[in-house]
Design an enzyme around this catalytic site. Structure first.
Site, mmCIF file in Angstrom:
data_model
loop_
_atom_site.group_PDB
_atom_site.id
_atom_site.type_symbol
_atom_site.label_atom_id
_atom_site.label_comp_id
_atom_site.label_asym_id
_atom_site.label_seq_id
_atom_site.Cartn_x
_atom_site.Cartn_y
_atom_site.Cartn_z
ATOM 1 N N ALA A 10 0.806 -1.217 0.000
ATOM 2 C CA ALA A 10 0.000 0.000 0.000
ATOM 3 C C ALA A 10 0.842 1.271 0.000
ATOM 4 O O ALA A 10 0.344 2.354 0.305
ATOM 5 C CB ALA A 10 -0.933 -0.003 1.207
ATOM 6 N N HIS A 13 -0.485 6.408 4.567
ATOM 7 C CA HIS A 13 0.913 6.185 4.940
ATOM 8 C C HIS A 13 1.765 7.317 4.365
ATOM 9 O O HIS A 13 1.737 7.564 3.161
ATOM 10 C CB HIS A 13 1.417 4.849 4.391
ATOM 11 C CG HIS A 13 0.649 3.666 4.874
ATOM 12 N ND1 HIS A 13 0.541 3.338 6.207
ATOM 13 C CD2 HIS A 13 -0.052 2.718 4.194
ATOM 14 C CE1 HIS A 13 -0.180 2.247 6.327
ATOM 15 N NE2 HIS A 13 -0.554 1.859 5.129
#
Length: 266
Positions: free
Chosen positions: A133, A226
């Site tokens: 991801a 993130h």
């Protein structure tokens, strides 16, 4: 070029993305010959999808890792967990199978990391770390080789994704809070299946014990955000990826497999 044989360990949602990519013709250089999952029905389900295509080969759902390894696939896609990768890696590499994995958190254990490197080298096999991801591994690696640098990794999550961990309590449903602050090794110890991306970023840069990680719980937040930041004397780079679901991780495996056999790799 000879078609590569492929097997899958861990047959959940992400593995199904790889299977669908095969079915759509996005992985023309591979044949899926085996599947294994702790729940046999999941392995059987993916194998049936391939069998229903009536191809000139069979895909066998396996009851054990040993049965899967006996198929001697060229590549094994592992999408289960760091624990699964620890069980699989050394026997697979010794067996002549290279690995494409999302369970990068297993490599926070430096002894395991070094043993995998040694085993792969001795047997002419490789481990490919899919980006999952997050991205930017090329930048992190390049800057880390170029000069001394500092790396931070910040994650935003919804409270429901932290349930069944030590940091969760019901107050997180209404209260924004930093639930973890430490290095990547400590993060993977506390969240063994939730911060693989932090360890991946650490391995690509300054190492799990040097990357500073913070995890923030935000009420009603959906998905993951993130943010990796690397600073050196000459470079300052930020990679920030928001993903609503984990689908991008499955597609990163597809991209990794395509790069392995492609004359031009991205």
């Amino acid at each position: 070029m000879r078609t590569k044989t492929l097997a899958i360990v861990g047959c959940g949602k992400l593995a199904n993305i790889v299977a669908e990519a095969l079915i759509k013709g996005l992985l023309p250089d591979y044949k899926l010959i085996g599947t294994y999952s702790r729940t046999f029905e999941k392995a059987e389900n993916i194998a049936k999808k391939i069998q229903d295509l009536n191809l000139n080969y069979t895909c066998k759902p396996c009851h054990s890792l040993e049965e899967l390894l006996n198929l001697k696939p060229d590549y094994i896609v592992e999408t289960a967990s760091p624990t699964s990768l620890r069980e699989l890696a050394l026997p697979a590499l010794k067996n002549g199978s290279s690995i494409v994995t999302l369970s990068i958190g297993a490599f926070a254990d430096n002894d395991f990391y070094e043993k995998v490197k040694e085993t792969a080298t001795e047997n002419g096999t490789r481990v490919h770390l899919a980006s999952g991801a997050i991205g930017g591994f090329d930048v992190l690696r390049t800057v880390s080789l170029m000069e001394e640098s500092e790396v931070t990794f910040k994650t935003k999550k919804g409270p429901n994704s932290l349930k069944n961990t030590e940091v969760y309590d019901d107050a997180l449903q209404t209260e924004e809070r930093e639930v973890f602050k430490g290095d990547a090794s400590e993060a993977i110890a506390l969240f063994p299946t939730r911060v693989n991306v932090a360890v991946a970023a650490a391995l690509a840069s300054t190492g799990p014990e040097n990357v500073k990680v913070s995890i923030n719980s935000i009420p009603d937040f959906v998905g993951d955000d993130h943010r990796i930041e690397i600073k050196s004397d000459q470079i300052h780079a930020i990679i920030d990826v928001y993903s609503k679901t984990a689908k991008i991780a499955g597609w990163s495996v597809v991209n990794t497999l395509r790069n392995i056999t492609s004359p031009i790799a991205f």
